[in-house]
Design a protein around this motif. Structure first.
Motif, PDB file in Angstrom:
ATOM      1  N   GLY A   1       0.818  -1.212   0.000  1.00 19.69           N
ATOM      2  CA  GLY A   1       0.000   0.000   0.000  1.00 19.69           C
ATOM      3  C   GLY A   1       0.848   1.257   0.000  1.00 19.69           C
ATOM      4  N   GLY A   2       1.945   1.223   0.728  1.00 18.31           N
ATOM      5  CA  GLY A   2       2.862   2.363   0.729  1.00 18.31           C
ATOM      6  C   GLY A   2       3.497   2.580  -0.633  1.00 18.31           C
ATOM      7  N   GLY A   3       3.869   1.485  -1.287  1.00 19.77           N
ATOM      8  CA  GLY A   3       4.434   1.587  -2.632  1.00 19.77           C
ATOM      9  C   GLY A   3       3.435   2.142  -3.618  1.00 19.77           C
ATOM     10  N   TYR A   4       2.193   1.726  -3.474  1.00 20.84           N
ATOM     11  CA  TYR A   4       1.134   2.249  -4.335  1.00 20.84           C
ATOM     12  C   TYR A   4       0.989   3.754  -4.134  1.00 20.84           C
ATOM     13  CZ  TYR A   4      -3.341   2.779  -6.643  1.00 20.84           C
ATOM     14  OH  TYR A   4      -4.340   3.184  -7.498  1.00 20.84           O
ATOM     15  N   GLY A   5       0.976   4.181  -2.887  1.00 20.46           N
ATOM     16  CA  GLY A   5       0.801   5.607  -2.588  1.00 20.46           C
ATOM     17  C   GLY A   5       1.896   6.468  -3.184  1.00 20.46           C
ATOM     18  N   ALA A   6       3.145   5.999  -3.083  1.00 19.95           N
ATOM     19  CA  ALA A   6       4.263   6.764  -3.649  1.00 19.95           C
ATOM     20  C   ALA A   6       4.144   6.869  -5.169  1.00 19.95           C
ATOM     21  CB  ALA A   6       5.588   6.114  -3.259  1.00 19.95           C
ATOM     22  N   ALA A   7       3.804   5.769  -5.807  1.00 18.19           N
ATOM     23  CA  ALA A   7       3.664   5.779  -7.267  1.00 18.19           C
ATOM     24  C   ALA A   7       2.465   6.620  -7.690  1.00 18.19           C
ATOM     25  CB  ALA A   7       3.522   4.353  -7.787  1.00 18.19           C
ATOM     26  N   GLN A   8       1.412   6.584  -6.905  1.00 21.72           N
ATOM     27  CA  GLN A   8       0.227   7.385  -7.216  1.00 21.72           C
ATOM     28  C   GLN A   8       0.560   8.876  -7.156  1.00 21.72           C
ATOM     29  OE1 GLN A   8      -2.947   7.547  -4.271  1.00 21.72           O
ATOM     30  NE2 GLN A   8      -4.429   7.142  -5.893  1.00 21.72           N
ATOM     31  N   GLN A   9       1.303   9.287  -6.156  1.00 25.74           N
ATOM     32  CA  GLN A   9       1.714  10.692  -6.059  1.00 25.74           C
ATOM     33  C   GLN A   9       2.558  11.090  -7.268  1.00 25.74           C
ATOM     34  OE1 GLN A   9      -0.386  12.140  -4.260  1.00 25.74           O
ATOM     35  NE2 GLN A   9       0.984  13.217  -2.900  1.00 25.74           N
ATOM     36  N   ARG A  10       3.460  10.214  -7.652  1.00 27.87           N
ATOM     37  CA  ARG A  10       4.316  10.480  -8.814  1.00 27.87           C
ATOM     38  C   ARG A  10       3.467  10.574 -10.087  1.00 27.87           C
ATOM     39  NH1 ARG A  10       8.785  12.812 -10.437  1.00 27.87           N
ATOM     40  NH2 ARG A  10       9.951  11.606 -11.920  1.00 27.87           N
ATOM     41  N   PHE A  11       2.477   9.701 -10.197  1.00 18.35           N
ATOM     42  CA  PHE A  11       1.599   9.706 -11.365  1.00 18.35           C
ATOM     43  C   PHE A  11       0.831  11.023 -11.453  1.00 18.35           C
ATOM     44  CE2 PHE A  11      -2.464   8.873 -13.444  1.00 18.35           C
ATOM     45  CZ  PHE A  11      -2.029   8.341 -14.655  1.00 18.35           C
TER      46      PHE A  11
ATOM     47  N   GLN B   1       1.652  13.866 -10.193  1.00 23.64           N
ATOM     48  CA  GLN B   1       2.611  14.926 -10.496  1.00 23.64           C
ATOM     49  C   GLN B   1       2.904  14.978 -11.991  1.00 23.64           C
ATOM     50  OE1 GLN B   1       6.506  14.385  -8.767  1.00 23.64           O
ATOM     51  NE2 GLN B   1       6.824  16.583  -8.644  1.00 23.64           N
ATOM     52  N   ALA B   2       3.012  13.813 -12.622  1.00 28.18           N
ATOM     53  CA  ALA B   2       3.334  13.766 -14.050  1.00 28.18           C
ATOM     54  C   ALA B   2       2.119  14.034 -14.937  1.00 28.18           C
ATOM     55  CB  ALA B   2       3.928  12.402 -14.397  1.00 28.18           C
ATOM     56  N   ALA B   3       0.923  13.645 -14.481  1.00 26.82           N
ATOM     57  CA  ALA B   3      -0.250  13.701 -15.344  1.00 26.82           C
ATOM     58  C   ALA B   3      -1.065  14.978 -15.220  1.00 26.82           C
ATOM     59  CB  ALA B   3      -1.154  12.499 -15.043  1.00 26.82           C
ATOM     60  N   VAL B   4      -0.933  15.669 -14.094  1.00 25.58           N
ATOM     61  CA  VAL B   4      -1.786  16.831 -13.843  1.00 25.58           C
ATOM     62  C   VAL B   4      -0.959  18.114 -13.982  1.00 25.58           C
ATOM     63  CG1 VAL B   4      -3.260  17.967 -12.140  1.00 25.58           C
ATOM     64  CG2 VAL B   4      -3.243  15.476 -12.299  1.00 25.58           C
ATOM     65  N   PRO B   5      -1.441  19.077 -14.747  1.00 25.73           N
ATOM     66  CA  PRO B   5      -0.713  20.340 -14.881  1.00 25.73           C
ATOM     67  C   PRO B   5      -0.558  21.040 -13.518  1.00 25.73           C
ATOM     68  CG  PRO B   5      -2.532  20.221 -16.450  1.00 25.73           C
ATOM     69  CD  PRO B   5      -2.668  19.051 -15.534  1.00 25.73           C
ATOM     70  N   ASP B   6       0.505  21.816 -13.396  1.00 27.44           N
ATOM     71  CA  ASP B   6       0.799  22.513 -12.137  1.00 27.44           C
ATOM     72  C   ASP B   6      -0.397  23.309 -11.617  1.00 27.44           C
ATOM     73  OD1 ASP B   6       3.366  21.536 -12.156  1.00 27.44           O
ATOM     74  OD2 ASP B   6       4.267  23.367 -12.949  1.00 27.44           O
ATOM     75  N   ALA B   7      -1.094  23.972 -12.499  1.00 24.68           N
ATOM     76  CA  ALA B   7      -2.206  24.827 -12.083  1.00 24.68           C
ATOM     77  C   ALA B   7      -3.359  24.037 -11.461  1.00 24.68           C
ATOM     78  CB  ALA B   7      -2.725  25.625 -13.282  1.00 24.68           C
ATOM     79  N   LEU B   8      -3.470  22.765 -11.785  1.00 22.03           N
ATOM     80  CA  LEU B   8      -4.571  21.941 -11.282  1.00 22.03           C
ATOM     81  C   LEU B   8      -4.140  20.933 -10.217  1.00 22.03           C
ATOM     82  CD1 LEU B   8      -6.385  21.193 -14.652  1.00 22.03           C
ATOM     83  CD2 LEU B   8      -7.004  22.866 -12.906  1.00 22.03           C
TER      84      LEU B   8
ATOM     85  N   ALA C   1      -6.343  18.553  -7.728  1.00 19.23           N
ATOM     86  CA  ALA C   1      -6.309  17.097  -7.924  1.00 19.23           C
ATOM     87  C   ALA C   1      -5.913  16.383  -6.632  1.00 19.23           C
ATOM     88  CB  ALA C   1      -5.334  16.738  -9.043  1.00 19.23           C
ATOM     89  N   ASN C   2      -4.897  16.885  -5.953  1.00 21.04           N
ATOM     90  CA  ASN C   2      -4.473  16.263  -4.690  1.00 21.04           C
ATOM     91  C   ASN C   2      -5.550  16.388  -3.619  1.00 21.04           C
ATOM     92  OD1 ASN C   2      -1.938  15.146  -5.315  1.00 21.04           O
ATOM     93  ND2 ASN C   2      -0.991  17.154  -5.200  1.00 21.04           N
ATOM     94  N   SER C   3      -6.236  17.513  -3.587  1.00 18.27           N
ATOM     95  CA  SER C   3      -7.322  17.687  -2.621  1.00 18.27           C
ATOM     96  C   SER C   3      -8.456  16.711  -2.893  1.00 18.27           C
ATOM     97  CB  SER C   3      -7.855  19.117  -2.666  1.00 18.27           C
ATOM     98  OG  SER C   3      -6.862  20.027  -2.286  1.00 18.27           O
ATOM     99  N   LEU C   4      -8.813  16.562  -4.149  1.00 20.93           N
ATOM    100  CA  LEU C   4      -9.874  15.628  -4.525  1.00 20.93           C
ATOM    101  C   LEU C   4      -9.477  14.194  -4.182  1.00 20.93           C
ATOM    102  CD1 LEU C   4     -12.612  15.137  -5.852  1.00 20.93           C
ATOM    103  CD2 LEU C   4     -11.426  15.062  -8.052  1.00 20.93           C
TER     104      LEU C   4
END
Length: 127
Positions: free
Chosen positions: A54-64, A66-73, A77-80
């Motif tokens: 689960g921890g590994g999933y969380g780290a990869a999800q955060q990275r995903f 970061q890569a998929a969502v533009p800075d302005a959003l 996205a993280n709040s949602l």
């Protein structure tokens, strides 16, 4: 927390989708193992695998994100993501688990959980 340095390394070096899928596959296998686990030590070991994955999933999800969502959003996205996780994990999940255990029993509930992790792994890779 113990695996945090490894999670970061995996999330940085490998595609996030594959790390998330591998984590879900590990959680599926470990949860399926809980169905047939016969002794306390095995149950503890498999529970540790579920938690570490689960921890590994969380780290990869955060990275995903970061890569998929533009800075302005990204804040939105993280709040949602955080709100949805807290709602599902903290409120809906335990109630649903309780109802499922009452209806079909604990072993069948673990099978449902293992299948849900396996489906999640497939969805992460294919969507």
């Amino acid at each position: 927390m113990l695996g945090a340095p490894l999670y970061g390394l995996l999330a940085d070096r490998y595609p996030s989708r594959w790390v998330m899928a591998a984590a879900d596959a590990a959680r599926a296998a470990a949860t399926a193992g809980l169905v047939v686990a016969g002794d306390f030590a095995t149950i503890c070991a498999l529970s540790v695998v579920v938690a570490l994955a689960g921890g590994g999933y969380g780290a990869a999800q955060q990275r995903f994100i970061q890569a998929a969502v533009p800075d302005a959003l990204r804040l939105r996205a993280n709040s949602l993501k955080s709100t949805t996780e807290r709602l599902l994990i903290g409120l809906i999940g335990p109630g649903l688990a309780g109802v499922t255990i009452a209806l079909v029993g604990p072993r069948a509930t673990l099978v449902v959980t293992a299948v849900s992790f396996a489906v999640a792994a497939a969805v992460v890779v294919t969507v």
